[in-house]
Design a protein around this motif. Sequence first.
Motif, PDB file in Angstrom:
ATOM      1  N   PRO A  27       6.039   4.007  -7.602  1.00 28.62           N
ATOM      2  CA  PRO A  27       6.694   2.881  -8.279  1.00 28.62           C
ATOM      3  C   PRO A  27       6.693   1.572  -7.495  1.00 28.62           C
ATOM      4  CG  PRO A  27       8.328   4.448  -7.461  1.00 28.62           C
ATOM      5  CD  PRO A  27       6.988   5.094  -7.306  1.00 28.62           C
ATOM      6  N   ILE A  28       6.407   1.621  -6.209  1.00 29.86           N
ATOM      7  CA  ILE A  28       6.420   0.396  -5.403  1.00 29.86           C
ATOM      8  C   ILE A  28       5.033  -0.229  -5.309  1.00 29.86           C
ATOM      9  CG2 ILE A  28       6.970  -0.599  -3.158  1.00 29.86           C
ATOM     10  CD1 ILE A  28       9.361   0.434  -4.860  1.00 29.86           C
ATOM     11  N   SER A  29       4.021   0.576  -4.976  1.00 34.17           N
ATOM     12  CA  SER A  29       2.689   0.012  -4.736  1.00 34.17           C
ATOM     13  C   SER A  29       1.848  -0.105  -6.000  1.00 34.17           C
ATOM     14  CB  SER A  29       1.937   0.865  -3.704  1.00 34.17           C
ATOM     15  OG  SER A  29       1.844   2.210  -4.131  1.00 34.17           O
ATOM     16  N   SER A  30       2.341   0.391  -7.138  1.00 36.91           N
ATOM     17  CA  SER A  30       1.570   0.296  -8.383  1.00 36.91           C
ATOM     18  C   SER A  30       2.083  -0.859  -9.237  1.00 36.91           C
ATOM     19  CB  SER A  30       1.670   1.607  -9.177  1.00 36.91           C
ATOM     20  OG  SER A  30       3.008   1.844  -9.586  1.00 36.91           O
ATOM     21  N   SER A  31       1.365  -1.164 -10.301  1.00 40.48           N
ATOM     22  CA  SER A  31       1.780  -2.195 -11.249  1.00 40.48           C
ATOM     23  C   SER A  31       2.857  -1.606 -12.155  1.00 40.48           C
ATOM     24  CB  SER A  31       0.585  -2.661 -12.084  1.00 40.48           C
ATOM     25  OG  SER A  31       0.984  -3.648 -13.010  1.00 40.48           O
ATOM     26  N   GLN A  32       4.030  -2.220 -12.201  1.00 35.39           N
ATOM     27  CA  GLN A  32       5.151  -1.634 -12.941  1.00 35.39           C
ATOM     28  C   GLN A  32       5.875  -2.611 -13.864  1.00 35.39           C
ATOM     29  OE1 GLN A  32       6.107   1.470 -13.127  1.00 35.39           O
ATOM     30  NE2 GLN A  32       4.898   2.416 -11.502  1.00 35.39           N
ATOM     31  N   PHE A  70       0.821  -1.209   0.000  1.00 34.63           N
ATOM     32  CA  PHE A  70       0.000   0.000   0.000  1.00 34.63           C
ATOM     33  C   PHE A  70       0.858   1.263   0.000  1.00 34.63           C
ATOM     34  CE2 PHE A  70      -2.526  -3.293   2.137  1.00 34.63           C
ATOM     35  CZ  PHE A  70      -3.646  -3.304   1.309  1.00 34.63           C
ATOM     36  N   ASN A  71       0.335   2.309  -0.622  1.00 34.42           N
ATOM     37  CA  ASN A  71       0.994   3.604  -0.605  1.00 34.42           C
ATOM     38  C   ASN A  71       0.947   4.166   0.819  1.00 34.42           C
ATOM     39  OD1 ASN A  71       0.842   6.665  -0.658  1.00 34.42           O
ATOM     40  ND2 ASN A  71       1.448   6.262  -2.764  1.00 34.42           N
ATOM     41  N   PRO A  72       2.086   4.466   1.439  1.00 39.26           N
ATOM     42  CA  PRO A  72       2.086   4.910   2.841  1.00 39.26           C
ATOM     43  C   PRO A  72       1.317   6.204   3.084  1.00 39.26           C
ATOM     44  CG  PRO A  72       4.286   4.256   2.155  1.00 39.26           C
ATOM     45  CD  PRO A  72       3.448   4.298   0.922  1.00 39.26           C
ATOM     46  N   ALA A  73       1.411   7.154   2.160  1.00 37.01           N
ATOM     47  CA  ALA A  73       0.715   8.439   2.335  1.00 37.01           C
ATOM     48  C   ALA A  73      -0.796   8.250   2.322  1.00 37.01           C
ATOM     49  CB  ALA A  73       1.137   9.426   1.241  1.00 37.01           C
ATOM     50  N   ILE A  74      -1.288   7.419   1.411  1.00 36.61           N
ATOM     51  CA  ILE A  74      -2.737   7.224   1.326  1.00 36.61           C
ATOM     52  C   ILE A  74      -3.210   6.317   2.458  1.00 36.61           C
ATOM     53  CG2 ILE A  74      -3.100   5.166  -0.100  1.00 36.61           C
ATOM     54  CD1 ILE A  74      -4.598   8.655  -0.699  1.00 36.61           C
ATOM     55  N   GLY A  89      -4.094   1.873 -14.090  1.00 37.27           N
ATOM     56  CA  GLY A  89      -4.599   3.239 -14.173  1.00 37.27           C
ATOM     57  C   GLY A  89      -6.084   3.286 -14.494  1.00 37.27           C
ATOM     58  N   ILE A  90      -6.512   2.459 -15.445  1.00 38.36           N
ATOM     59  CA  ILE A  90      -7.928   2.425 -15.832  1.00 38.36           C
ATOM     60  C   ILE A  90      -8.807   2.041 -14.645  1.00 38.36           C
ATOM     61  CG2 ILE A  90      -9.616   1.126 -17.213  1.00 38.36           C
ATOM     62  CD1 ILE A  90      -7.433   1.022 -19.437  1.00 38.36           C
ATOM     63  N   LEU A  91      -8.375   1.053 -13.895  1.00 35.15           N
ATOM     64  CA  LEU A  91      -9.152   0.606 -12.736  1.00 35.15           C
ATOM     65  C   LEU A  91      -9.261   1.716 -11.694  1.00 35.15           C
ATOM     66  CD1 LEU A  91     -10.661  -1.714 -11.371  1.00 35.15           C
ATOM     67  CD2 LEU A  91      -8.481  -2.477 -10.393  1.00 35.15           C
ATOM     68  N   PHE A  92      -8.180   2.451 -11.478  1.00 36.79           N
ATOM     69  CA  PHE A  92      -8.217   3.556 -10.518  1.00 36.79           C
ATOM     70  C   PHE A  92      -9.229   4.617 -10.932  1.00 36.79           C
ATOM     71  CE2 PHE A  92      -6.449   7.876  -9.623  1.00 36.79           C
ATOM     72  CZ  PHE A  92      -6.869   7.946  -8.308  1.00 36.79           C
ATOM     73  N   GLY A  93      -9.219   4.999 -12.201  1.00 38.87           N
ATOM     74  CA  GLY A  93     -10.167   6.008 -12.680  1.00 38.87           C
ATOM     75  C   GLY A  93     -11.604   5.554 -12.540  1.00 38.87           C
ATOM     76  N   ALA A 117     -10.136   4.304  -3.583  1.00 35.16           N
ATOM     77  CA  ALA A 117      -9.822   3.769  -4.911  1.00 35.16           C
ATOM     78  C   ALA A 117      -8.348   3.388  -5.003  1.00 35.16           C
ATOM     79  CB  ALA A 117     -10.174   4.794  -5.986  1.00 35.16           C
ATOM     80  N   ILE A 118      -7.464   4.221  -4.448  1.00 38.19           N
ATOM     81  CA  ILE A 118      -6.031   3.909  -4.481  1.00 38.19           C
ATOM     82  C   ILE A 118      -5.728   2.664  -3.665  1.00 38.19           C
ATOM     83  CG2 ILE A 118      -3.732   4.698  -3.801  1.00 38.19           C
ATOM     84  CD1 ILE A 118      -4.614   7.534  -4.487  1.00 38.19           C
ATOM     85  N   LEU A 119      -6.303   2.556  -2.473  1.00 34.65           N
ATOM     86  CA  LEU A 119      -6.060   1.374  -1.646  1.00 34.65           C
ATOM     87  C   LEU A 119      -6.539   0.103  -2.349  1.00 34.65           C
ATOM     88  CD1 LEU A 119      -7.035   2.672   1.913  1.00 34.65           C
ATOM     89  CD2 LEU A 119      -4.736   2.230   1.029  1.00 34.65           C
ATOM     90  N   LEU A 120      -7.658   0.202  -3.041  1.00 36.68           N
ATOM     91  CA  LEU A 120      -8.183  -0.974  -3.745  1.00 36.68           C
ATOM     92  C   LEU A 120      -7.279  -1.382  -4.903  1.00 36.68           C
ATOM     93  CD1 LEU A 120     -12.012  -0.127  -3.781  1.00 36.68           C
ATOM     94  CD2 LEU A 120     -10.927  -2.048  -2.613  1.00 36.68           C
ATOM     95  N   VAL A 121      -6.830  -0.403  -5.706  1.00 37.15           N
ATOM     96  CA  VAL A 121      -5.965  -0.776  -6.831  1.00 37.15           C
ATOM     97  C   VAL A 121      -4.589  -1.220  -6.350  1.00 37.15           C
ATOM     98  CG1 VAL A 121      -7.160   0.630  -8.546  1.00 37.15           C
ATOM     99  CG2 VAL A 121      -5.247   1.610  -7.283  1.00 37.15           C
ATOM    100  N   ASN A 122      -4.141  -0.709  -5.207  1.00 38.55           N
ATOM    101  CA  ASN A 122      -2.880  -1.188  -4.635  1.00 38.55           C
ATOM    102  C   ASN A 122      -2.915  -2.699  -4.438  1.00 38.55           C
ATOM    103  OD1 ASN A 122      -1.986   1.607  -2.375  1.00 38.55           O
ATOM    104  ND2 ASN A 122      -1.692   1.316  -4.571  1.00 38.55           N
ATOM    105  N   MET A 123      -4.066  -3.221  -4.047  1.00 37.87           N
ATOM    106  CA  MET A 123      -4.189  -4.663  -3.824  1.00 37.87           C
ATOM    107  C   MET A 123      -4.091  -5.455  -5.124  1.00 37.87           C
ATOM    108  SD  MET A 123      -7.037  -5.058  -0.783  1.00 37.87           S
ATOM    109  CE  MET A 123      -8.349  -4.160  -1.592  1.00 37.87           C
TER     110      MET A 123
END
Length: 318
Positions: free
Chosen positions: A246-251, A104-108, A261-265, A284-290
Motif C-alpha cells: 500500500p505504500i510503494s504502489s499507486s493507491q 521502493f518496496n523494502p523486501a524487493i 498492475g498492467i505495467l508490472f505484468g 519489474a517491481i522496482l521499475l513500477v515503484n518509481m
Amino acid sequence: MNIQKQQAMRNVLIALSPMCLAAIYLYGWRFVVVLAVVVATGLLSEWLMARRYQLKVTESVFVSCVLFALSLPPGIPIWMAALGIAFGIVFGKMVFGGFGKNVFNPAITARAFVYISFGVPMTARFMLPQTTINWFPAGFGTWLTSADSISAATPLTTKAASYVELLLGTISGSFGETSAVLIVLGGAFIIYKKAANWKIVAGSIGSFLVLQTILWAAGHPNASDPLYALLSGSFLLGAFFMVTDPISSSQSTDAGRWLYGILFGLLTVLIRVFSVWAEGVTFAILLVNMFGPLFDHYFKQSKAKKKAKAKAAEGGAA
C-alpha cells in the motif's frame, strides 16, 4: 521496544504463514533459522533508524522480513540474508523517512541488492525439495535438503515441471515462491481483508497473460506457454504480496491501480523473455515503484480538473 500496531500488516502475516510452513516441509528447518536471523536483523535495523528519526517501529517490518526470507533460495548463506534485509530496511525504507514515505518496496529492495551483489548463491543454489525423497516427514525431519540434490535450474529455466508440481510447489525454487496454490489462497485472503487491492492483482495477471500469449503464439524461443509462465517463478508472489504494497504502489485512484498492475505484468514478461535474467519480477517491481507517485499525481490532478469542470458547468447552467 515500542512497536506501532497495524492490523493490515497482521493480515498479511497470517496469509504468509502457510507458505512458511510449506518452506519447512519442502526444504527443512533451516528456513526457521534464516527467517529468525532476517527478522532480528530487520527489526534491529529499523529500530536504530527509527530512534534517529524519533519514530516508532511499525509492524510492516515483519512483513518485509518474511517476504524477503520466502524469496531466498534454500542454500543462501545466513550472513548474506542478514546483510540483504539490513540494506532493504535502511535504504529501501528508512532513508526516505520511514513507513509511509518509502518509494521502493523494502523486501524487493533487499532481494535486488543480494541478487546483484551475490549472483551465484541467488541463481545457482536452488535445491530439490525433500518431497523427492519422502512425502512425510519430508522437510519436517531434516535440517536442509541434501546437498547431493542441488539443482542450478528452476522450472522457469528448464520448463520441465508438470502443472501439478507447479501448483503444489514440489519443485526447486526459493523457500516460498514454489506453491501456486498457497500463494493464491493467501493472496485471496489479503484481498478479502482489504490489505491488498484486487485491481492491481487483476491488472498484473491480465497483462502478463496477454503479452505472454502473444509472444508464445508468435513462436519466440524464450516464451513458454502462458499458464506455465504464470505458475513458475515468483510472479504470483510478486503480484499478490509485493506489487500490492500500500505504500510503494499507486493507491490514489482506480485508474492508477489498473495502470500500475498492467505495467508490472508487461515489464515482467519483457524482462523474462528479452533479457539475460530468467526471472524479471524483482526488477519489474522496482521499475513500477518509481512510476507509482507519478500515476498518483497525474490521475489525482486529472480527477480534480474533471470535478472543477463539472462544477463550472453546473454554475453556468444555473
